[in-house]
Design a protein around this motif. Structure first.
Motif, PDB file in Angstrom:
ATOM      1  N   PHE A   1       0.748  -1.004   0.075  1.00  0.00           N
ATOM      2  CA  PHE A   1       0.201   0.063  -0.113  1.00  0.00           C
ATOM      3  C   PHE A   1       1.188   0.919   0.181  1.00  0.00           C
ATOM      4  O   PHE A   1       0.415   1.851  -0.059  1.00  0.00           O
ATOM      5  N   VAL A   2       1.821   1.506   0.102  1.00  0.00           N
ATOM      6  CA  VAL A   2       3.400   2.478  -0.042  1.00  0.00           C
ATOM      7  C   VAL A   2       4.226   2.171  -1.436  1.00  0.00           C
ATOM      8  O   VAL A   2       4.478   3.121  -2.187  1.00  0.00           O
ATOM      9  N   PHE A   3       5.265   1.223  -0.486  1.00  0.00           N
ATOM     10  CA  PHE A   3       6.241   0.769  -1.912  1.00  0.00           C
ATOM     11  C   PHE A   3       5.547   1.040  -3.439  1.00  0.00           C
ATOM     12  O   PHE A   3       6.134   0.853  -4.315  1.00  0.00           O
ATOM     13  N   HIS A   4       4.411  -0.366  -2.702  1.00  0.00           N
ATOM     14  CA  HIS A   4       4.292  -0.356  -5.118  1.00  0.00           C
ATOM     15  C   HIS A   4       3.329   0.656  -5.772  1.00  0.00           C
ATOM     16  O   HIS A   4       3.737   1.028  -6.474  1.00  0.00           O
ATOM     17  N   TRP A   5       2.879   1.572  -4.223  1.00  0.00           N
ATOM     18  CA  TRP A   5       1.821   2.560  -5.540  1.00  0.00           C
ATOM     19  C   TRP A   5       2.943   3.940  -5.577  1.00  0.00           C
ATOM     20  O   TRP A   5       2.800   4.450  -6.734  1.00  0.00           O
ATOM     21  N   HIS A   6       4.309   3.782  -4.469  1.00  0.00           N
ATOM     22  CA  HIS A   6       5.911   4.710  -4.960  1.00  0.00           C
ATOM     23  C   HIS A   6       6.273   4.273  -6.160  1.00  0.00           C
ATOM     24  O   HIS A   6       6.439   5.005  -6.746  1.00  0.00           O
ATOM     25  N   GLU A   7       6.275   2.820  -6.451  1.00  0.00           N
ATOM     26  CA  GLU A   7       6.983   2.627  -7.787  1.00  0.00           C
ATOM     27  C   GLU A   7       6.012   3.024  -8.743  1.00  0.00           C
ATOM     28  O   GLU A   7       6.581   3.505  -9.732  1.00  0.00           O
TER      29      GLU A   7
END
Length: 171
Positions: free
Chosen positions: A150-156
């Motif tokens: 919910f954070v790292f994937h979206w940041h990518e």
């Protein structure tokens, strides 16, 4: 932000910090999406995917991974074959390539609230349970999965949009 910046969700302050990160990265993605003229919504721009498809896939990813995390937090280890994920992704990609951006944005906002509520409410003892992700050899803990999904994937995804649109700046 990278995979090495995990937060230990030991209390309300850390959970609120994670909720803030979830909201911030989504706000940045949705701000960039809102700035893209409508005539470009369905043109392949991001590794061959349109904005409409990127947003629809992010919503689908949030929905399915929240199911995985919820199941794990309740002591159910769901095992989803990687081939099923690829087939579903191909089907969704075909189905959603013309999805209205506004529909995905609305869904993303609703799902964000659901994710944030889950982060605030997940029991402490559930944070160390394993979440089995298709194609990953070692499972994530619920605590890490919340951040990876919910954070790292979206940041990518944000970085890909920024690079394509010539925008600088990160979280």
């Amino acid at each position: 932000m990278s995979d090495g910046n995990f937060i230990y969700l030991d209390g309300d302050i850390e959970r609120q910090q994670l909720v803030g990160q979830v909201r911030d990265v989504r706000a940045m993605v949705l701000t960039l999406a809102a700035q893209l003229p409508e005539k470009y919504h369905y043109q392949p721009r991001y590794n061959g995917r349109s904005l409409a498809l990127v947003l629809a896939r992010l919503l689908a990813f949030d929905t399915t991974t929240l199911w995985l995390v919820r199941a794990a937090s309740n002591n159910y280890a769901l095992r989803v074959p990687k081939s099923l994920v690829r087939t579903a992704d191909a089907g969704l990609s075909h189905l959603f390539k013309r999805r209205l951006v506004e529909a995905s944005v609305s869904g993303i906002r609703r799902k964000e609230a659901e994710i944030c509520d889950f982060i605030r409410d997940v029991p402490m003892e559930a944070l160390s349970r394993d979440v089995i992700h298709p194609g990953i050899k070692e499972p994530y803990t619920v605590e890490r999965a919340l951040q990876v999904y919910f954070v790292f994937h979206w940041h990518e995804q944000l970085q890909q949009i920024q690079a394509t649109e010539g925008v600088t700046g990160t979280l």
